[in-house]
Scaffold this motif. Structure first.
Motif, PDB file in Angstrom:
ATOM      1  N   MET A  22       2.265  -6.686  -4.827  1.00 35.68           N
ATOM      2  CA  MET A  22       2.100  -5.383  -4.172  1.00 35.68           C
ATOM      3  C   MET A  22       1.776  -4.305  -5.210  1.00 35.68           C
ATOM      4  SD  MET A  22       2.444  -6.293  -1.069  1.00 35.68           S
ATOM      5  CE  MET A  22       2.483  -4.749  -0.227  1.00 35.68           C
ATOM      6  N   HIS A  23       2.470  -4.336  -6.319  1.00 38.19           N
ATOM      7  CA  HIS A  23       2.222  -3.358  -7.387  1.00 38.19           C
ATOM      8  C   HIS A  23       0.797  -3.504  -7.938  1.00 38.19           C
ATOM      9  CE1 HIS A  23       2.943  -0.788 -10.839  1.00 38.19           C
ATOM     10  NE2 HIS A  23       2.421  -1.742 -11.590  1.00 38.19           N
ATOM     11  N   GLU A  24       0.394  -4.715  -8.232  1.00 37.91           N
ATOM     12  CA  GLU A  24      -0.938  -4.963  -8.788  1.00 37.91           C
ATOM     13  C   GLU A  24      -2.052  -4.554  -7.837  1.00 37.91           C
ATOM     14  OE1 GLU A  24      -1.884  -5.944 -11.882  1.00 37.91           O
ATOM     15  OE2 GLU A  24       0.233  -5.722 -12.375  1.00 37.91           O
ATOM     16  N   ASN A  25      -1.796  -4.644  -6.543  1.00 43.61           N
ATOM     17  CA  ASN A  25      -2.806  -4.304  -5.542  1.00 43.61           C
ATOM     18  C   ASN A  25      -2.634  -2.884  -4.993  1.00 43.61           C
ATOM     19  OD1 ASN A  25      -4.598  -6.787  -4.919  1.00 43.61           O
ATOM     20  ND2 ASN A  25      -2.538  -7.602  -5.218  1.00 43.61           N
ATOM     21  N   ARG A  26      -1.747  -2.103  -5.614  1.00 46.84           N
ATOM     22  CA  ARG A  26      -1.506  -0.689  -5.268  1.00 46.84           C
ATOM     23  C   ARG A  26      -1.189  -0.511  -3.782  1.00 46.84           C
ATOM     24  NH1 ARG A  26      -6.676  -0.036  -7.816  1.00 46.84           N
ATOM     25  NH2 ARG A  26      -7.313   0.740  -5.807  1.00 46.84           N
ATOM     26  N   ILE A  27      -0.391  -1.414  -3.257  1.00 53.33           N
ATOM     27  CA  ILE A  27       0.018  -1.328  -1.857  1.00 53.33           C
ATOM     28  C   ILE A  27       1.407  -0.722  -1.824  1.00 53.33           C
ATOM     29  CG2 ILE A  27       0.566  -2.664   0.210  1.00 53.33           C
ATOM     30  CD1 ILE A  27      -1.773  -4.493  -0.640  1.00 53.33           C
ATOM     31  N   THR A  28       1.506   0.440  -1.195  1.00 56.90           N
ATOM     32  CA  THR A  28       2.757   1.196  -1.223  1.00 56.90           C
ATOM     33  C   THR A  28       3.493   1.219   0.109  1.00 56.90           C
ATOM     34  OG1 THR A  28       1.547   3.234  -0.760  1.00 56.90           O
ATOM     35  CG2 THR A  28       1.935   2.691  -3.077  1.00 56.90           C
ATOM     36  N   PHE A  29       2.864   0.733   1.183  1.00 61.08           N
ATOM     37  CA  PHE A  29       3.574   0.751   2.463  1.00 61.08           C
ATOM     38  C   PHE A  29       4.648  -0.347   2.466  1.00 61.08           C
ATOM     39  CE2 PHE A  29      -0.575  -1.374   3.152  1.00 61.08           C
ATOM     40  CZ  PHE A  29      -0.166  -2.647   3.501  1.00 61.08           C
ATOM     41  N   PRO A  30       5.684  -0.179   3.297  1.00 57.23           N
ATOM     42  CA  PRO A  30       6.766  -1.166   3.337  1.00 57.23           C
ATOM     43  C   PRO A  30       6.286  -2.532   3.827  1.00 57.23           C
ATOM     44  CG  PRO A  30       7.380   0.842   4.513  1.00 57.23           C
ATOM     45  CD  PRO A  30       5.931   0.947   4.191  1.00 57.23           C
ATOM     46  N   VAL A  31       6.836  -3.570   3.221  1.00 55.92           N
ATOM     47  CA  VAL A  31       6.508  -4.944   3.590  1.00 55.92           C
ATOM     48  C   VAL A  31       7.806  -5.709   3.805  1.00 55.92           C
ATOM     49  CG1 VAL A  31       5.452  -7.104   2.816  1.00 55.92           C
ATOM     50  CG2 VAL A  31       4.352  -4.923   2.292  1.00 55.92           C
ATOM     51  N   GLY A  32       7.957  -6.266   5.002  1.00 53.65           N
ATOM     52  CA  GLY A  32       9.096  -7.131   5.288  1.00 53.65           C
ATOM     53  C   GLY A  32       8.712  -8.570   5.010  1.00 53.65           C
ATOM     54  N   ILE A  33       9.687  -9.351   4.597  1.00 49.73           N
ATOM     55  CA  ILE A  33       9.471 -10.770   4.352  1.00 49.73           C
ATOM     56  C   ILE A  33       9.957 -11.518   5.590  1.00 49.73           C
ATOM     57  CG2 ILE A  33      10.059 -12.738   2.898  1.00 49.73           C
ATOM     58  CD1 ILE A  33      10.433 -10.680   0.588  1.00 49.73           C
ATOM     59  N   ASP A  34       9.021 -12.161   6.261  1.00 50.61           N
ATOM     60  CA  ASP A  34       9.310 -12.885   7.496  1.00 50.61           C
ATOM     61  C   ASP A  34      10.383 -13.946   7.248  1.00 50.61           C
ATOM     62  OD1 ASP A  34       9.092 -13.698  10.143  1.00 50.61           O
ATOM     63  OD2 ASP A  34       6.956 -14.159  10.035  1.00 50.61           O
ATOM     64  N   ALA A  35      11.328 -14.044   8.183  1.00 49.64           N
ATOM     65  CA  ALA A  35      12.393 -15.050   8.074  1.00 49.64           C
ATOM     66  C   ALA A  35      11.794 -16.446   8.195  1.00 49.64           C
ATOM     67  CB  ALA A  35      13.437 -14.816   9.158  1.00 49.64           C
ATOM     68  N   PRO A  36      12.284 -17.380   7.386  1.00 48.08           N
ATOM     69  CA  PRO A  36      11.757 -18.745   7.431  1.00 48.08           C
ATOM     70  C   PRO A  36      11.918 -19.364   8.820  1.00 48.08           C
ATOM     71  CG  PRO A  36      13.228 -18.463   5.551  1.00 48.08           C
ATOM     72  CD  PRO A  36      13.349 -17.233   6.394  1.00 48.08           C
TER      73      PRO A  36
END
Length: 166
Positions: free
Chosen positions: A89-103
């Motif tokens: 996310m940092h490398e791609n300059r993405i600043t919006f929130p991202v949730g990690i989908d539950a397995p």
């Protein structure tokens, strides 16, 4: 019009969103662009995430909320770590929130991805201010089509500055 209520996200962690993973309930009354992706998905990296970033920058002041959903259903060793996602996310300059989908509880498809009946990544989902899925697209969508759909939903919601009138 018979609209489908957007299922709540089932996430385990978040990046760019603080300690609490993003939830639809906390964003009630807002227009939401949910971008489901995987770090190793070529279409996600080349098209969907840059497009979501552009939508965030273009429509944030008008009230759009952009959320990411990292749904890993393959290459778990390479993609299944929060630190790797944070670096991506940092490398791609993405600043919006991202949730990690539950397995997945059974099979390989993560829980939120299953709830929405997604076919894969990238999947773009637009949720109106009433919490209904108004667009769900697997694969690519043009900037023009996405922007028009976002503008329409913002106008419908009466968001300040969303008017398309000159």
């Amino acid at each position: 019009m018979n609209l489908k209520k957007a299922p709540e996200l089932i996430t385990t962690e978040s990046v760019n969103g603080g300690d609490v993973p993003p939830s639809l309930a906390s964003l009630s009354g807002r227009v939401i662009l949910l971008e489901c992706f995987q770090m190793l998905c070529p279409g996600c990296v080349s098209h969907a995430l840059p497009q979501a970033r552009r939508a965030d920058l273009a429509f944030r002041k008008q009230g759009l909320v952009v959320l990411g959903l990292h749904s890993v259903f393959e290459h778990h060793e390479a993609q299944g770590h929060r630190a790797a996602l944070a670096a991506f996310m940092h490398e791609n300059r993405i600043t919006f929130p991202v949730g990690i989908d539950a397995p997945a509880t059974s099979g390989i498809i993560p829980q939120t991805m299953t709830r929405y009946g997604m076919q894969g990544t990238p999947t773009s989902i637009l949720i109106d201010a009433g919490g209904h899925v108004r667009l769900q697209r697997f694969g690519s969508i043009t900037d023009l089509e996405l922007g028009a759909a976002i503008g329409s939903l913002l106008n419908e919601a009466g968001q300040p500055g969303a008017s398309t009138k000159p």
